[in-house]
Design a protein around this motif. Structure first.
Motif, PDB file in Angstrom:
ATOM      1  N   PHE A 133       0.825  -1.200   0.000  1.00 22.98           N
ATOM      2  CA  PHE A 133       0.000   0.000   0.000  1.00 22.98           C
ATOM      3  C   PHE A 133       0.868   1.263   0.000  1.00 22.98           C
ATOM      4  O   PHE A 133       0.684   2.168  -0.822  1.00 22.98           O
ATOM      5  CB  PHE A 133      -0.919  -0.041   1.229  1.00 22.98           C
ATOM      6  N   VAL A 134       1.843   1.290   0.901  1.00 25.38           N
ATOM      7  CA  VAL A 134       2.696   2.480   0.982  1.00 25.38           C
ATOM      8  C   VAL A 134       3.671   2.526  -0.198  1.00 25.38           C
ATOM      9  O   VAL A 134       4.092   3.598  -0.628  1.00 25.38           O
ATOM     10  CB  VAL A 134       3.422   2.529   2.342  1.00 25.38           C
ATOM     11  N   GLY A 135       3.979   1.335  -0.745  1.00 21.39           N
ATOM     12  CA  GLY A 135       4.883   1.275  -1.889  1.00 21.39           C
ATOM     13  C   GLY A 135       4.366   2.065  -3.083  1.00 21.39           C
ATOM     14  O   GLY A 135       5.138   2.514  -3.939  1.00 21.39           O
ATOM     15  N   LEU A 136       3.056   2.266  -3.133  1.00 24.35           N
ATOM     16  CA  LEU A 136       2.481   3.016  -4.256  1.00 24.35           C
ATOM     17  C   LEU A 136       2.851   4.489  -4.207  1.00 24.35           C
ATOM     18  O   LEU A 136       2.505   5.253  -5.101  1.00 24.35           O
ATOM     19  CB  LEU A 136       0.952   2.871  -4.259  1.00 24.35           C
ATOM     20  N   LYS A 137       3.556   4.889  -3.150  1.00 27.24           N
ATOM     21  CA  LYS A 137       3.923   6.309  -3.033  1.00 27.24           C
ATOM     22  C   LYS A 137       4.796   6.762  -4.193  1.00 27.24           C
ATOM     23  O   LYS A 137       4.835   7.937  -4.518  1.00 27.24           O
ATOM     24  CB  LYS A 137       4.632   6.570  -1.709  1.00 27.24           C
ATOM     25  N   LYS A 138       5.486   5.824  -4.830  1.00 22.38           N
ATOM     26  CA  LYS A 138       6.386   6.267  -5.905  1.00 22.38           C
ATOM     27  C   LYS A 138       5.644   6.806  -7.122  1.00 22.38           C
ATOM     28  O   LYS A 138       6.253   7.396  -8.008  1.00 22.38           O
ATOM     29  CB  LYS A 138       7.359   5.148  -6.299  1.00 22.38           C
ATOM     30  N   TYR A 139       4.324   6.597  -7.155  1.00 19.78           N
ATOM     31  CA  TYR A 139       3.560   7.165  -8.265  1.00 19.78           C
ATOM     32  C   TYR A 139       2.748   8.384  -7.837  1.00 19.78           C
ATOM     33  O   TYR A 139       1.772   8.760  -8.475  1.00 19.78           O
ATOM     34  CB  TYR A 139       2.598   6.109  -8.836  1.00 19.78           C
ATOM     35  N   GLN A 140       3.128   8.991  -6.691  1.00 23.21           N
ATOM     36  CA  GLN A 140       2.312  10.071  -6.138  1.00 23.21           C
ATOM     37  C   GLN A 140       3.170  11.292  -5.789  1.00 23.21           C
ATOM     38  O   GLN A 140       4.377  11.175  -5.651  1.00 23.21           O
ATOM     39  CB  GLN A 140       1.596   9.579  -4.876  1.00 23.21           C
ATOM     40  N   PRO A 141       2.519  12.440  -5.615  1.00 23.76           N
ATOM     41  CA  PRO A 141       3.271  13.625  -5.197  1.00 23.76           C
ATOM     42  C   PRO A 141       3.945  13.403  -3.843  1.00 23.76           C
ATOM     43  O   PRO A 141       3.547  12.519  -3.083  1.00 23.76           O
ATOM     44  CB  PRO A 141       2.198  14.710  -5.077  1.00 23.76           C
ATOM     45  N   ALA A 142       4.918  14.262  -3.545  1.00 26.63           N
ATOM     46  CA  ALA A 142       5.751  14.057  -2.354  1.00 26.63           C
ATOM     47  C   ALA A 142       4.948  14.096  -1.058  1.00 26.63           C
ATOM     48  O   ALA A 142       5.302  13.451  -0.082  1.00 26.63           O
ATOM     49  CB  ALA A 142       6.840  15.128  -2.310  1.00 26.63           C
ATOM     50  N   ASN A 143       3.861  14.850  -1.047  1.00 29.28           N
ATOM     51  CA  ASN A 143       3.114  14.963   0.204  1.00 29.28           C
ATOM     52  C   ASN A 143       1.969  13.961   0.282  1.00 29.28           C
ATOM     53  O   ASN A 143       0.973  14.193   0.965  1.00 29.28           O
ATOM     54  CB  ASN A 143       2.574  16.379   0.372  1.00 29.28           C
ATOM     55  N   PHE A 144       2.133  12.832  -0.402  1.00 25.41           N
ATOM     56  CA  PHE A 144       1.088  11.799  -0.427  1.00 25.41           C
ATOM     57  C   PHE A 144       0.591  11.450   0.972  1.00 25.41           C
ATOM     58  O   PHE A 144      -0.567  11.148   1.177  1.00 25.41           O
ATOM     59  CB  PHE A 144       1.626  10.547  -1.123  1.00 25.41           C
ATOM     60  N   ALA A 145       1.512  11.506   1.957  1.00 26.97           N
ATOM     61  CA  ALA A 145       1.144  11.042   3.296  1.00 26.97           C
ATOM     62  C   ALA A 145       0.116  11.934   3.974  1.00 26.97           C
ATOM     63  O   ALA A 145      -0.403  11.593   5.019  1.00 26.97           O
ATOM     64  CB  ALA A 145       2.380  10.927   4.167  1.00 26.97           C
TER      65      ALA A 145
END
Lengths: 285, 315, 359
Positions: free
Chosen positions: C154-166
């Protein structure tokens, strides 16, 4: 004189120009985020999130009109005005009596009482809300102007007492004594002789507390209701529309919010400054 | 106008109100009565209530009736390292933010003080004071937007100047300092205001004399400015410290205590206990604890002020 | 007050739902008791919103074929059965941060249940459980290897998102998607109406159910019911029931669904072909509302506290404050076990080190 550093207001031309530049730059830097809010309020709604940001645009009043006509916004503004002005005036009246007593008669435990009064500011609001909520329910004061006015009066008392005591301390007791000698009654002395001399303090206490009460959110939210909510609650409860932050709405309320306060600061600036000198009492705690 | 009150004050020093005979005692308490009534109803009562609740296991969402559990709430709180971490985080926040605001505020305040006839001074000061008067609900939300990596104007400027996109509020190293910067933006004007007031409380004649004598700047501060200005300055620091200790709107809106718990300050935790979990007993215990911290803070400030005052009087 | 009592007096309000999910999520408490308290208002399930115009672009289709050797799917029929890995492949293909277009967006915010609900499908669909509703135990169940792997994915998908995804929550996803900055967004279907704008009009958007994990899919439930306050006086009680009567009329529901982005959840509403035509998000919503296709988390008064604990820990993992998914789950499980133990809901105490655990 210009070459040695000192704390006198400067007369030297070069220094003044430098300082003017520094002061204005600082003021503008601090104001920029607020300016951004105002600009957002005046932008067409669909361009708010544009990147690069729209700096040049045809200003529109539509957002402000929308915000004011949204749900109960206008009545929330009116509520804010009603409870904040009545409560602060009431607070200043009773605070003046107390400050006079503290200053002139120094009843036993004056210092301690002054300290206790200030202690109302100590605890995070969230801590007090629950006892208040229960208390207000028992007393049937919830969602009533009476309840909010009582609450905000207390809320405004500590600072008012502190400011006014300082100012009354600065008025010579000779006024009181002369008055007494000539047979004046105490109320006459207090309201006709002393009160006019602490006008700056009264205005300063008013301005300060209006700002505090006007901005108070949590108690208004918990102790008020649909009839008595003020504008911070109106803003907070309508931030999101359809799951999304309505930036134009937030900006519009922010703008409507800052305007009256900015006017107050502009026109009453000297009272703000003088008020904070607490009648230039020092070391008197 | 500031100097007038100063003069008045000088005068009043010489004529301290003397203790009046007993006949005034009744009157003095009569005048205090309204304030004391407000205070008893809206301060003493809720405080005692809170103190009482803190000894109970009382959760609104629980099927159990409130039960007296003595100091259990307190020991739970002390044992919970997550909460102690949030208390110490709050202290770090308080110290860094208040130091930054005080230093900057003094600097800016002195600038404006020195330049008392600058063009548009009133307007400049008005603009400068606005950050502290607009509800943090609006300003915090807008800071969040302005700092956003995708839609924020700050990042837009950073990237157009060739810097890399910076993720201010969700980076576990940057979020905390960013909040301090925003808090400093919001409250430096207050400390500058206090500085202006504090300088105003210094008699003009003494400032003149110091300047004419060409006293070194440090001596001017310690022997001319500080004795007069310290009360207002210290009060400013005290008020800011207490408020910084209570900071909630900022963290609630900008980070909600995140990322993780890196910006979780104690007032926010308290809010959660009280209004999300409805643990009234437990949150009361935390409040009592915070009340003690705040009183201790104040006592320390007052002690410093009074100790100095006594030392001067005996000199 | 009990909805059952209201139903007894006003049988017309007792509407047959599309599936038992509606009843179990919004009406019954305690779980399994059959006692109903809530009235379905806005049931909600999860889906993925995609840029239809990009999927249908012949140039993109050709480029995708060249890159992967596969056809770029663009119809609901194909996309609604897509495997997770295949969807990620498409997301990766459209991820062009240099051009200001991110592959996707999911919710990782610490706010309320944002992270948790977005994460649960990853865990549920790969065999993870978050607690044992029979014994009210969490420890040893939430902190399982399956859940750990799911969280990493789930968190691995961060690489396809803007930096402030969290920090992403519902609103951030709407902004990102409707400003044309993201190819896709994993979002609640009930906000489907707001997932378009003048920059990204509705006809350029398609929504689908969540993808499958090796053919399996269990999503999380969202939305909320109406409830009636038992402390109401008679007048308020009557008005409350009148509001419900108004709410459930055909006209009101019609307006809600056709004009305000509402979703049909009753057996009758789901069978109404008109509703399926209203918007693209109705179909995936009903798909996710099928028996067993979604589930809700704990129905306990302690839920807010349990949620706050895990939101902080999980969000901490997303932002790197907590180093591993294992630690985040371990922390949440231990603290939640403690909460349930103290509330007297379970006999099993939390692990001994629970008080010294930190994020």
């Amino acid at each position: 004189m210009s070459r040695s550093l000192n704390f006198k207001p400067s007369n030297d031309r070069a220094t003044k120009i430098t300082l003017t530049f520094a002061c204005w730059t600082t003021a503008i830097l601090f104001f920029l985020p607020i300016a951004w809010i105002i600009a957002t309020a005046l932008k067409p709604k669909n361009t708010v999130l544009d990147i690069p940001p729209k700096v040049l645009f045809v200003p529109t009043l539509q957002n402000l009109i929308d915000a004011l006509s949204f749900s109960n916004t206008l009545s929330y503004f009116i509520n804010s005005i009603i409870y904040s002005s009545i409560a602060v005036l009431l607070a200043i009246l009773v605070s003046f009596l107390a400050a006079y007593s503290f200053s002139r008669f120094k009843p036993a435990g004056t210092d301690f009482l002054m300290f206790l009064l200030l202690s109302t500011r100590f605890v995070p609001a969230a801590a007090f809300v629950i006892p208040f909520f229960q208390l207000f329910n028992i007393l049937k004061l919830k969602d009533s102007f009476l309840g909010l006015i009582i609450f905000y009066t207390m809320f405004s008392i500590p600072f008012s007492v502190w400011i006014l005591k300082g100012f009354i301390d600065g008025v010579s007791t000779k006024f009181d004594e002369t008055g007494l000698v000539y047979g004046a009654k105490r109320p006459h002395i207090m309201f006709k002789l002393v009160l006019p001399q602490v006008r700056s303090g009264l205005v300063a206490a008013f301005v300060f507390n209006i700002i505090f009460v006007w901005n108070e959110f949590l108690f208004n939210f918990q102790l008020g209701g649909l009839k008595t909510y003020g504008i911070p609650v109106g803003l907070f409860t309508s931030i999101t529309k359809g799951g999304q932050v309505d930036w134009s709405f937030v900006a519009s309320i922010g703008t409507l919010y800052v305007l009256p306060l900015a006017l107050v600061i502009y026109f009453f600036q000297r009272y703000l400054l003088v008020g904070l000198t607490f009648g230039t009492v020092r070391g008197e705690v | 106008m500031v100097s007038q009150t100063s003069a008045k004050f000088e005068e009043s020093l010489k004529e301290r109100p003397k203790k009046r005979p007993d006949k005034n005692r009744k009157l003095s308490w009569l005048l205090l009565a309204p304030v004391l009534a407000f205070f008893a109803l809206l301060n003493v009562l809720p405080t005692l209530w809170m103190l009482g609740l803190s000894f109970y296991d009382y959760t609104l969402t629980s099927y159990k009736a409130p039960t007296f559990t003595g100091l259990t709430n307190y020991s739970d709180f002390v044992k919970n390292e997550q909460l102690s971490a949030s208390v110490s985080r709050t202290f770090i926040f308080l110290i860094l933010a208040v130091i930054a605001q005080t230093l900057l505020g003094i600097l800016i305040g002195v600038f404006f003080w020195k330049n008392d006839k600058m063009p548009g001074r009133r307007l400049a000061l008005t603009l400068f004071f606005t950050p502290m008067v607009v509800t943090p609900i609006a300003t915090a939300l807008f800071w969040k937007l302005m700092l956003d990596p995708t839609f924020g104007v700050v990042n837009y400027m950073l990237t157009s100047l060739g810097f890399s996109r910076t993720d201010f509020l969700t980076s576990s190293t940057l979020a905390f300092p960013t909040l301090i910067v925003v808090d400093t933006w919001m409250w430096t004007p207050f400390m500058a205001l206090m500085t202006l007031a504090a300088l105003g409380s210094v008699p003009k004649a003494e400032l003149e004399a110091a300047a004419i004598d060409r006293l070194p700047i440090w001596r001017q501060i310690t022997s001319v400015i500080w004795p007069h200005a310290k009360f207002i300055l210290m009060l400013g620091i005290l008020l800011r410290s207490i408020d910084a200790f209570k900071t909630m709107d900022l963290t609630y809106i900008m980070t909600n205590g995140g990322p993780g718990d890196t910006t979780e300050l104690i007032a926010l935790s308290l809010y959660r206990f009280a209004f999300k979990s409805f643990k009234l007993g437990y949150s009361s215990a935390v409040s009592v604890f915070l009340l003690f911290i705040a009183i201790a803070l104040t006592a320390i400030y007052l002690y410093i002020l009074n100790a100095k005052k006594k030392a001067e009087q005996t000199e | 007050m009990k909805a059952d009592d209201v139903f007894a007096a006003n049988p017309e309000l007792d509407i047959e739902p599309f599936s038992s999910l509606v009843k179990n999520t919004y009406q019954v408490y305690p779980d399994g008791s059959g006692i109903r308290w809530g009235f379905p208002q806005m049931p909600d399930t999860q889906g993925v919103f995609l840029r239809k115009d990009m999927l249908e672009d012949p140039k993109e289709q050709a480029a995708f074929k060249q890159k992967t050797g596969k056809d770029l799917p663009s119809t609901y029929e194909v996309l609604s059965n897509i495997e997770f890995d295949d969807l990620v492949e498409i997301i990766e293909f459209f991820h062009r941060p240099a051009k200001g277009m991110y592959g996707t967006a999911l919710m990782y915010s610490k706010e309320y249940d944002f992270f948790s609900c977005a994460y649960y499908p990853f865990a549920y669909s790969t065999g993870g459980k978050i607690w044992d509703p029979e014994t009210n135990n969490v420890y040893g169940i939430l902190n399982s290897p399956e859940n750990e792997k799911a969280m990493e994915q789930f968190v691995g998908l961060k690489k396809y998102q803007p930096a402030n995804f969290a920090a992403f929550g519902i609103g951030d996803m709407i902004d990102l998607f409707t400003q044309g900055k993201a190819f896709s967004a994993w979002q609640w279907l009930a906000v489907g109406k707001f997932m378009s704008s003048d920059k990204v009009p509705a006809d350029k958007v398609i929504s689908i159910p969540l993808p499958k994990w090796k053919g399996n899919l269990i999503g999380a439930m969202g939305g909320q019911p109406w409830v009636i306050n038992a402390f109401n006086d008679d007048d308020h009680m009557r008005v409350a029931v009148d509001v419900l009567k108004w709410w459930y009329t055909k006209e009101t529901q019609d307006k809600f669904i056709k004009e305000n982005g509402g979703l049909p959840w009753s057996a009758e509403g789901a069978a109404n072909p008109e509703y399926l035509e209203v918007a693209h998000y109705v179909k995936p919503f009903l798909y996710m509302l099928e028996e067993g296709r979604s589930q809700d988390f704990w129905h306990l008064p302690e839920y807010a506290e349990m949620l706050a604990v895990q939101q902080a820990a999980f969000n901490g993992y997303a932002t790197g404050q907590v180093k591993t998914a294992k630690e985040a789950l371990e922390y949440a499980a231990a603290k939640q076990q403690q909460i349930l133990y103290k509330a007297g809901r379970t006999e099993t105490p939390p692990p001994d080190n629970v008080d010294s655990l930190k994020i």
